[in-house]
Design a protein around this motif. Structure first.
Motif, short mmCIF file in Angstrom:
data_model
loop_
_atom_site.label_atom_id
_atom_site.label_comp_id
_atom_site.label_asym_id
_atom_site.label_seq_id
_atom_site.Cartn_x
_atom_site.Cartn_y
_atom_site.Cartn_z
N LEU A 186 -39.31 -33.61 -9.94
CA LEU A 186 -37.86 -33.58 -9.85
C LEU A 186 -37.37 -32.16 -10.09
CD1 LEU A 186 -36.69 -36.71 -11.87
CD2 LEU A 186 -36.63 -36.40 -9.40
N HIS A 187 -36.36 -31.77 -9.38
CA HIS A 187 -35.69 -30.53 -9.70
C HIS A 187 -34.19 -30.78 -9.60
CE1 HIS A 187 -36.32 -30.31 -5.33
NE2 HIS A 187 -35.27 -29.54 -5.27
N ARG A 188 -33.42 -29.87 -10.02
CA ARG A 188 -31.99 -30.10 -10.16
C ARG A 188 -31.20 -29.42 -9.03
NH1 ARG A 188 -31.94 -32.54 -14.82
NH2 ARG A 188 -33.24 -31.90 -16.54
N LYS A 189 -30.27 -30.19 -8.49
CA LYS A 189 -29.32 -29.64 -7.53
C LYS A 189 -28.13 -29.16 -8.34
CE LYS A 189 -26.37 -30.67 -3.66
NZ LYS A 189 -25.88 -31.65 -2.72
N GLN A 190 -27.69 -27.95 -8.08
CA GLN A 190 -26.56 -27.39 -8.81
C GLN A 190 -25.42 -27.09 -7.87
OE1 GLN A 190 -28.63 -24.16 -10.79
NE2 GLN A 190 -28.67 -25.37 -12.66
N LEU A 191 -24.22 -27.19 -8.38
CA LEU A 191 -23.02 -27.02 -7.57
C LEU A 191 -21.92 -26.45 -8.46
CD1 LEU A 191 -21.63 -27.84 -4.81
CD2 LEU A 191 -20.96 -29.91 -5.99
N LEU A 192 -21.12 -25.58 -7.89
CA LEU A 192 -19.98 -24.99 -8.59
C LEU A 192 -18.76 -25.16 -7.71
CD1 LEU A 192 -18.71 -23.13 -10.81
CD2 LEU A 192 -19.36 -21.22 -9.36
N PHE A 193 -17.65 -25.64 -8.31
CA PHE A 193 -16.42 -25.73 -7.53
C PHE A 193 -15.23 -25.31 -8.39
CE2 PHE A 193 -16.56 -29.98 -9.39
CZ PHE A 193 -15.23 -30.26 -9.69
N TYR A 194 -14.15 -24.98 -7.68
CA TYR A 194 -12.89 -24.60 -8.31
C TYR A 194 -11.84 -25.62 -7.93
CZ TYR A 194 -15.33 -20.16 -8.72
OH TYR A 194 -16.25 -19.20 -9.01
N VAL A 195 -10.97 -25.94 -8.89
CA VAL A 195 -9.92 -26.93 -8.67
C VAL A 195 -8.71 -26.57 -9.52
CG1 VAL A 195 -10.81 -28.50 -10.46
CG2 VAL A 195 -9.42 -29.42 -8.59
N SER A 196 -7.53 -26.88 -9.03
CA SER A 196 -6.32 -26.65 -9.80
C SER A 196 -6.33 -27.54 -11.04
CB SER A 196 -5.10 -26.98 -8.94
OG SER A 196 -3.94 -27.10 -9.74
N ALA A 197 -6.01 -26.96 -12.19
CA ALA A 197 -5.94 -27.74 -13.43
C ALA A 197 -4.92 -28.86 -13.30
CB ALA A 197 -5.60 -26.82 -14.60
N LYS A 198 -3.81 -28.60 -12.62
CA LYS A 198 -2.77 -29.61 -12.45
C LYS A 198 -3.27 -30.79 -11.63
CE LYS A 198 1.20 -26.59 -12.94
NZ LYS A 198 2.38 -26.01 -12.29
N ASP A 199 -4.10 -30.53 -10.62
CA ASP A 199 -4.64 -31.61 -9.79
C ASP A 199 -5.73 -32.39 -10.51
OD1 ASP A 199 -2.97 -30.82 -7.76
OD2 ASP A 199 -4.55 -29.91 -6.54
N PHE A 200 -6.51 -31.71 -11.33
CA PHE A 200 -7.69 -32.33 -11.95
C PHE A 200 -7.35 -33.10 -13.22
CE2 PHE A 200 -11.67 -32.60 -14.23
CZ PHE A 200 -12.57 -32.94 -13.23
N GLY A 201 -6.48 -32.56 -14.04
CA GLY A 201 -6.18 -33.18 -15.33
C GLY A 201 -6.83 -32.37 -16.44
#
Length: 108
Positions: A56-71
């Protein structure tokens, strides 16, 4: 004239998370949200991932989101479902109203 922080807040959706330029709609925990997936960082992380056949190995992901939209800013270790796939949050930072969220998932 408003201060710099007010200008940044106003520019989050109009510039930084502009759907026509950068952002894409994804489903996060059952809600449609405008985010930016950082493909460059993903590529660099994938290069660093080392796995032997069958392990097993790990899939990594980075994303950006508005704080207002995310909570509320999520805590590392919590689960997040992105487009129907389960990930663990490894890091989350508030960058002046834009969250930078790093995820990880096991894959074979």
């Amino acid at each position: 004239m408003s201060d710099f922080k007010d200008m940044v807040q106003a520019d989050i959706k109009e510039i930084f998370l502009n759907f026509d330029e950068f952002g894409e709609i994804h489903t996060i925990n059952g809600e449609e949200v405008l985010i930016i997936v950082d493909e460059n960082e993903l590529t660099e992380r994938e290069k660093r991932t080392q796995a032997k056949d069958g392990e097993l190995h790990r899939k990594q992901l980075l994303f950006y989101v508005s704080a207002k939209d995310f909570g509320a800013l999520p805590s590392p270790g919590k689960l997040l479902v992105l487009d129907g796939k389960k990930y663990t949050i490894t890091d989350a930072e508030n960058e002046m109203g834009i969250y930078s969220i790093s995820l990880e998932a096991n894959r074979s």
